[in-house]
Each structure stands twice: as structure tokens, then as C-alpha cells.
Write a protein that holds these residues in place. Structure first.
Motif, PDB file in Angstrom:
ATOM      1  N   LYS A   1       0.827  -1.217   0.000  1.00 22.17           N
ATOM      2  CA  LYS A   1       0.000   0.000   0.000  1.00 22.17           C
ATOM      3  C   LYS A   1       0.858   1.264   0.000  1.00 22.17           C
ATOM      4  O   LYS A   1       0.537   2.234  -0.681  1.00 22.17           O
ATOM      5  CB  LYS A   1      -0.930   0.001   1.213  1.00 22.17           C
ATOM      6  CG  LYS A   1      -2.077  -0.971   1.074  1.00 22.17           C
ATOM      7  CD  LYS A   1      -2.981  -0.944   2.283  1.00 22.17           C
ATOM      8  CE  LYS A   1      -4.073  -1.981   2.141  1.00 22.17           C
ATOM      9  NZ  LYS A   1      -4.865  -2.111   3.358  1.00 22.17           N
ATOM     10  N   ALA A   2       1.958   1.245   0.760  1.00 19.31           N
ATOM     11  CA  ALA A   2       2.849   2.411   0.799  1.00 19.31           C
ATOM     12  C   ALA A   2       3.503   2.639  -0.558  1.00 19.31           C
ATOM     13  O   ALA A   2       3.657   3.778  -1.004  1.00 19.31           O
ATOM     14  CB  ALA A   2       3.915   2.222   1.873  1.00 19.31           C
TER      15      ALA A   2
ATOM     16  N   GLN B   1       2.192   1.740  -3.497  1.00 15.19           N
ATOM     17  CA  GLN B   1       1.137   2.215  -4.397  1.00 15.19           C
ATOM     18  C   GLN B   1       0.818   3.690  -4.162  1.00 15.19           C
ATOM     19  O   GLN B   1       0.542   4.422  -5.102  1.00 15.19           O
ATOM     20  CB  GLN B   1      -0.123   1.373  -4.229  1.00 15.19           C
ATOM     21  CG  GLN B   1       0.014  -0.013  -4.812  1.00 15.19           C
ATOM     22  CD  GLN B   1      -1.172  -0.897  -4.491  1.00 15.19           C
ATOM     23  OE1 GLN B   1      -1.823  -0.740  -3.451  1.00 15.19           O
ATOM     24  NE2 GLN B   1      -1.441  -1.840  -5.372  1.00 15.19           N
ATOM     25  N   ARG B   2       0.837   4.114  -2.915  1.00 17.49           N
ATOM     26  CA  ARG B   2       0.572   5.522  -2.587  1.00 17.49           C
ATOM     27  C   ARG B   2       1.797   6.403  -2.821  1.00 17.49           C
ATOM     28  O   ARG B   2       1.741   7.600  -2.571  1.00 17.49           O
ATOM     29  CB  ARG B   2       0.138   5.637  -1.129  1.00 17.49           C
ATOM     30  CG  ARG B   2      -1.203   5.014  -0.857  1.00 17.49           C
ATOM     31  CD  ARG B   2      -1.589   5.217   0.596  1.00 17.49           C
ATOM     32  NE  ARG B   2      -2.831   4.524   0.870  1.00 17.49           N
ATOM     33  CZ  ARG B   2      -3.046   3.765   1.940  1.00 17.49           C
ATOM     34  NH1 ARG B   2      -2.099   3.636   2.861  1.00 17.49           N
ATOM     35  NH2 ARG B   2      -4.191   3.163   2.106  1.00 17.49           N
ATOM     36  N   GLN B   3       2.891   5.780  -3.197  1.00 18.21           N
ATOM     37  CA  GLN B   3       4.165   6.441  -3.433  1.00 18.21           C
ATOM     38  C   GLN B   3       4.706   7.119  -2.177  1.00 18.21           C
ATOM     39  O   GLN B   3       5.355   8.167  -2.251  1.00 18.21           O
ATOM     40  CB  GLN B   3       4.065   7.399  -4.623  1.00 18.21           C
ATOM     41  CG  GLN B   3       3.736   6.643  -5.889  1.00 18.21           C
ATOM     42  CD  GLN B   3       3.642   7.518  -7.114  1.00 18.21           C
ATOM     43  OE1 GLN B   3       3.360   8.705  -7.005  1.00 18.21           O
ATOM     44  NE2 GLN B   3       3.859   6.919  -8.267  1.00 18.21           N
ATOM     45  N   ASN B   4       4.439   6.516  -1.035  1.00 15.81           N
ATOM     46  CA  ASN B   4       5.027   6.963   0.229  1.00 15.81           C
ATOM     47  C   ASN B   4       6.378   6.303   0.453  1.00 15.81           C
ATOM     48  O   ASN B   4       7.245   6.882   1.097  1.00 15.81           O
ATOM     49  CB  ASN B   4       4.113   6.626   1.409  1.00 15.81           C
ATOM     50  CG  ASN B   4       2.848   7.438   1.409  1.00 15.81           C
ATOM     51  OD1 ASN B   4       2.780   8.492   0.794  1.00 15.81           O
ATOM     52  ND2 ASN B   4       1.830   6.951   2.084  1.00 15.81           N
TER      53      ASN B   4
ATOM     54  N   LYS C   1       5.650  -4.671  -7.875  1.00 15.80           N
ATOM     55  CA  LYS C   1       5.081  -3.377  -7.465  1.00 15.80           C
ATOM     56  C   LYS C   1       6.148  -2.294  -7.471  1.00 15.80           C
ATOM     57  O   LYS C   1       5.913  -1.180  -7.938  1.00 15.80           O
ATOM     58  CB  LYS C   1       4.467  -3.469  -6.058  1.00 15.80           C
ATOM     59  CG  LYS C   1       3.172  -4.211  -5.986  1.00 15.80           C
ATOM     60  CD  LYS C   1       2.046  -3.427  -6.597  1.00 15.80           C
ATOM     61  CE  LYS C   1       0.760  -4.199  -6.436  1.00 15.80           C
ATOM     62  NZ  LYS C   1      -0.231  -3.835  -7.430  1.00 15.80           N
TER      63      LYS C   1
ATOM     64  N   TYR D   1       6.150   1.110  -9.781  1.00 13.15           N
ATOM     65  CA  TYR D   1       6.089   2.440  -9.166  1.00 13.15           C
ATOM     66  C   TYR D   1       7.465   3.092  -9.006  1.00 13.15           C
ATOM     67  O   TYR D   1       7.584   4.138  -8.378  1.00 13.15           O
ATOM     68  CB  TYR D   1       5.388   2.359  -7.813  1.00 13.15           C
ATOM     69  CG  TYR D   1       3.900   2.113  -7.945  1.00 13.15           C
ATOM     70  CD1 TYR D   1       3.034   3.147  -8.256  1.00 13.15           C
ATOM     71  CD2 TYR D   1       3.369   0.839  -7.779  1.00 13.15           C
ATOM     72  CE1 TYR D   1       1.676   2.927  -8.387  1.00 13.15           C
ATOM     73  CE2 TYR D   1       2.006   0.598  -7.913  1.00 13.15           C
ATOM     74  CZ  TYR D   1       1.173   1.653  -8.221  1.00 13.15           C
ATOM     75  OH  TYR D   1      -0.176   1.430  -8.354  1.00 13.15           O
TER      76      TYR D   1
ATOM     77  N   THR E   1      10.247   5.500   4.453  1.00  4.78           N
ATOM     78  CA  THR E   1       9.450   6.576   3.860  1.00  4.78           C
ATOM     79  C   THR E   1      10.138   7.937   3.880  1.00  4.78           C
ATOM     80  O   THR E   1       9.530   8.931   3.504  1.00  4.78           O
ATOM     81  CB  THR E   1       8.097   6.701   4.584  1.00  4.78           C
ATOM     82  OG1 THR E   1       8.334   6.974   5.961  1.00  4.78           O
ATOM     83  CG2 THR E   1       7.287   5.424   4.449  1.00  4.78           C
TER      84      THR E   1
END
Length: 100
Positions: free
Chosen positions: A28-29, A31-34, A55, A59, A87
Motif C-alpha cells: 500500500k505504501a 502504491q501511494r508512493q510513500n 510493485k 512504481y 518513507t
């Protein structure tokens, strides 16, 4: 690779709240580009390895490898972890240099 240096820095990043561990949370991180850097253990299952690397390549997140899940887990003060995302840009640059 100096194991103690990257482990200490990763522990510091974790205490600063700049780490995410666990397969689904890392995905999820990314995908959110965090996530700026993903650290994956060599003994991850083939399914997890493929999922995370696919993934990250989609990304454009850098992936670094460590020896095993126990060293990765102990670096962040947990039992064992297969994947950790960082992050923060500053921690990412230094960790990437140490893990090369």
C-alpha cells in the motif's frame, strides 16, 4: 556490507516513525508512493518476492536485499520481518549506500 551499520540506521528510522513493515502495508505504501526504499530479505517466499519486486518496479521504488528475515526483524526491534519500507529521503539515501 557492514551489518551493524545498516541495522542501526534502520532501527533509528523505525524509532523516528519512518518505517513500514509487513507485506500488505508495504504494498500500500508503494502504491501511494510513500515508500522511497524497500528492503526485502533473501529468504522471502517466491510469491512475496515477485509481488514486492513487481510493485516496486512499476512504481519505480528501489529495492535492496538483506540476508535473512531475522536480521531485518531485529534491526527494527521485531521478531522477524520479510519486508520493510522506508518513507524518508534522508534515511533512504544513507541506507541505499550502506546496502550496496
Amino acid at each position: 556490507m557492514a551489518a551493524s551499520q545498516w541495522a542501526s540506521l534502520l532501527g533509528l528510522a523505525n524509532r523516528a516513525g519512518k518505517c513500514i513493515s509487513g507485506e500488505e502495508l508495504v504494498v500500500k505504501a508503494v502504491q501511494r508512493q510513500n515508500a522511497k526504499l524497500v528492503i526485502l530479505s533473501q529468504d522471502a517466499s517466491a510469491n512475496t518476492r515477485k509481488k514486492i519486486t513487481d510493485k516496486c518496479s512499476y512504481y519505480k521504488v528501489e529495492v535492496k536485499w538483506v540476508d535473512d528475515r531475522y536480521s531485518l526483524g531485529s534491526a527494527i526491534g521485531k521478531d522477524q520481518r520479510v519486508v520493510v519500507a522506508v518513507t524518508d529521503d534522508g534515511f533512504t539515501k544513507k541506507l541505499a549506500a550502506l546496502l550496496d
